[in-house]
Design a protein around this motif. Structure first.
Motif, PDB file in Angstrom:
ATOM      1  N   SER A  44       0.845  -1.192   0.000  1.00 32.39           N
ATOM      2  CA  SER A  44       0.000   0.000   0.000  1.00 32.39           C
ATOM      3  C   SER A  44       0.879   1.239   0.000  1.00 32.39           C
TER       4      SER A  44
ATOM      5  N   GLY B  64      -9.433  -8.331   3.615  1.00 33.47           N
ATOM      6  CA  GLY B  64      -9.605  -8.166   2.175  1.00 33.47           C
ATOM      7  C   GLY B  64     -10.756  -9.002   1.657  1.00 33.47           C
TER       8      GLY B  64
ATOM      9  N   ASN C 133      -6.786  -7.197   0.090  1.00 31.46           N
ATOM     10  CA  ASN C 133      -5.756  -6.638   0.957  1.00 31.46           C
ATOM     11  C   ASN C 133      -5.394  -7.606   2.081  1.00 31.46           C
TER      12      ASN C 133
ATOM     13  N   ASN D  66      -3.826   0.435   5.768  1.00 31.15           N
ATOM     14  CA  ASN D  66      -3.890   0.648   4.324  1.00 31.15           C
ATOM     15  C   ASN D  66      -4.883   1.762   4.034  1.00 31.15           C
TER      16      ASN D  66
END
Lengths: 451, 451
Positions: A404, B159, B174, B179
């Protein structure tokens, strides 16, 4: 302007009356006097302002304490800046529910103090606490210390009040832990950097006060050992408050800057500064096992507060970077197992292109977060192109590692053009669709986060 | 249908071949054979199905393990049911990152087992674990045991992969804690009950295994004392795994149903069953202080596992409700300080209108969650109007107390018409706008959650 003055009267500042403090954030990036600065004193005034700007398609830039690090609150000459600095205060503290109800302009520090006075703590904390607004911390989903135990700002928010682009006030002021009544809309606004609505009030969770903590510095043979140690400590019945990994270059440099003897020799590849709440015996047992397996080569446990502070001073050398280096700072996340490889790859990649350049690294590894700093002293001065090229190369590498480009600082203006390294095209399309649904006239912080 | 068979061939079942298990969920509500049942074996097949249905404006009802309690997965005769039961398995376990990557059709139990085998635990747990799909737990943001310590399903999801209504595959897989790269889109789909997209894969967090726990039953003078005890235990350096509050009616009835002597006399107004991980001394010190202040009148600490199980058996009497009562169950949330008053008000309100009716109550109070059960034995049989009238009255009262009509079960069909008691009109409008943006042809689970 006449309409604005009619609608909001003495809440409006124009021309020379607008303070310079609202021209840019802590980065100093693209400083600019906005067309007007409006300082509403209620959600209704925010609503009136947005309704007017929505009708007249006038850009609005929401501002908090201006401590951001991504340029999200920087106005331009055609925009109306709106500051929540006059809509402040903790409205209520509920000890039974362990919640606080706050207005967006309240500083983080004031929120922390209110929690402390009630016998709790508000566990989000970082350097800008005295200036940043709680609304800004929510709009940017701020991280900081304590994420490893308590999560990001998003994890503290139970409820929100948001003024939408067209002036509608959206009451999402939930105070309950379990509430499955449809889409959890608050998450649309948390971390959206003021592009989908203006946060005016919030219900926040408080955590119990911190118990007895232990501070430990370890020397380790490699990054893999740090991940193993993290895993071991998490399973040891302790509550980890911090797990800060410093690479050898960082540790050596920081110790050089101090007068005293380094607490551990500078010969280890990796150093971990760890803070844990809980039974000291659990920590000692885990540490002994880690030494036996070779994960930890050497360790020192602080036996009093000054010793713990001395250990933290090594990690806090980052505060001296602007004076002693020519730092280019990166706030990035990577999948935890890959961070060691990434640091090596980044160092090699930079060396190949810019001979003599060096990087110093530390990270909140338990949170996937790496703070990589390029020391730009070997580069020619006034080289914004080089600066930009270094950023482009690092963010490209972050993309290759499925990382990220923003761990906790957000996207704003400064990272907007790199967002595609971390967000897929389909997701970008959905973000744009969401933006268009909630702000069809594109008045809320236009050009920030998305382009 | 010909197009469907062309596109997905043997993934499609029609007519008599469709198993009854997909006609309704655990409520048995509105059971109906769908037009077709499609069982894709990949995200790409889900994508092809949705693209086709989007073009032809055919309703699609996503189905998991059919263990829902709100009717969200119930098809109608014109809809295509899509089951993820053939897209299963834990794709990977990452011990270093403490994450699991799973396919939506995997059962919760299989996910728990995979975590356990890796030396962790997946902390979401409830009775349907062997049947429910992990995708369903995410689509409904399932709660269950352990929320007080680990949060809801939402808090475990890092995620997601989601197939949008038009067939686009949205990769939000993710695996990082921090993030901040734009809108956190996964939260749009968690808890949306399959109305905004079909969840196909997920990255989930694992927690460390549970340490030594202590089980304690206390008798208390009133609800306020239970809230004070909760606050005290949270500040005692313990990790609370459960804090189950039983009202006297519940405790007395449950003890009556058992052969053995009640562990505490039935004379207390409130009983708390508490499970805590940590130092037994901390628990004892906190308990002594609670007794001294009068918060706790009497207490028994389990000294071995059978004793702990015997204490839990009292709370788990809820499993016998369907056999011994004519239960009308409520899964609601209320601001923690108000739950005691709500229970009294609800009892009085029901008594006034339906003389002789009684309620039994317990709640996960630390999560704001009250499970109120109306014992309908005194009501005439086959009285769906009465049942509906009781629901309407309880949900109206929940609205007055600023509570939530669904703590953890969701809205689906069964609570849809009561949603306005917990969600403001402006928020409902934004939900509808979000739905229209992501599913413009209204094919995904139409009529569920929103009407």
């Amino acid at each position: 302007m006449a309409l604005l003055l009619d609608t909001l009267g003495d809440r409006v500042l124009l021309g020379e009356a607008i303070p310079e403090s609202c021209f840019s954030d802590w980065t100093g990036h693209a400083a600019c006097r906005p067309l007007a600065l409006v300082r509403p004193t209620s959600s209704e005034e925010v609503s009136r302002l947005l309704r007017l700007c929505h009708e007249h398609r006038r850009a609005v830039v929401p501002q908090g304490g201006m401590t951001g690090l991504a340029g999200a609150a920087v106005p331009n000459a055609d925009s109306v800046a709106v500051s929540l600095s006059r809509f402040t205060g903790v409205e209520s503290v509920d000890r039974d529910a362990a919640t606080l109800t706050v207005r967006a302009g309240t500083t983080l520090e004031a929120v922390q103090n209110a929690a402390r006075e009630a016998g709790f703590r508000y566990p989000v904390d970082f350097g800008a606490r005295g200036s940043c607004h709680i609304g800004g911390t929510i709009a940017t989903n701020a991280g900081g210390h304590g994420v490893i135990r308590h999560g990001m700002t998003r994890d503290q928010v139970l409820g929100l009040e948001v003024v939408l682009a067209d002036g509608r006030i959206l009451d999402l002021m939930n105070s309950m832990i379990k509430n499955n009544t449809g889409y959890d809309l608050k998450h649309c606004f948390i971390g959206a950097e003021g592009t989908l609505g203006i946060i005016t009030r919030a219900v926040l969770r408080m955590a119990p006060p911190q118990g007895e903590t232990h501070t430990l510095l370890c020397g380790l043979p490699n990054y893999k050992a740090a991940v193993a140690l993290l895993h071991r400590l998490r399973g040891a019945g302790l509550a980890l408050e911090a797990f800060e990994v410093m690479w050898q270059d960082f540790y050596t440099m920081s110790c050089d800057w101090r007068d005293s003897q380094p607490p551990l020799p500078t010969s280890h590849a990796i150093y971990v500064l760890c803070e844990a709440e809980g039974d000291a015996n659990h920590l000692e047992t885990a540490l002994e096992a880690a030494i036996e397996t070779g994960e930890v080569a050497d360790a020192v446990l602080a036996s009093n507060i000054p010793q713990a502070q001395a250990l933290w001073a090594i990690r806090e050398a980052t505060g001296e970077f602007p004076l002693k280096l020519a730092p280019i700072n990166f706030d990035i996340s990577l999948p935890i197992p890959t961070i060691g490889d990434f640091v090596e790859a980044a160092g090699e990649m930079l060396q190949q292109r810019w001979t003599g350049i060096s990087i110093v690294n530390f990270g909140h590894i338990g949170d996937s977060n790496l703070h990589l700093t390029v020391d730009g002293r070997s580069l020619a001065e006034d080289a914004p192109e080089t600066h930009h090229a270094i950023e482009a190369e690092i963010y490209r590498l972050v993309g290759e590692y499925h990382g990220s480009i923003s761990a906790e600082h957000g996207i704003g203006l400064l990272k907007r053009d790199f967002l595609h390294h971390s967000v897929r095209p389909e997701a970008m399309d959905v973000m744009r669709a969401l933006k268009h649904t909630l702000d069809p006239n594109d008045i809320l912080n236009p050009g920030k986060l998305l382009n």
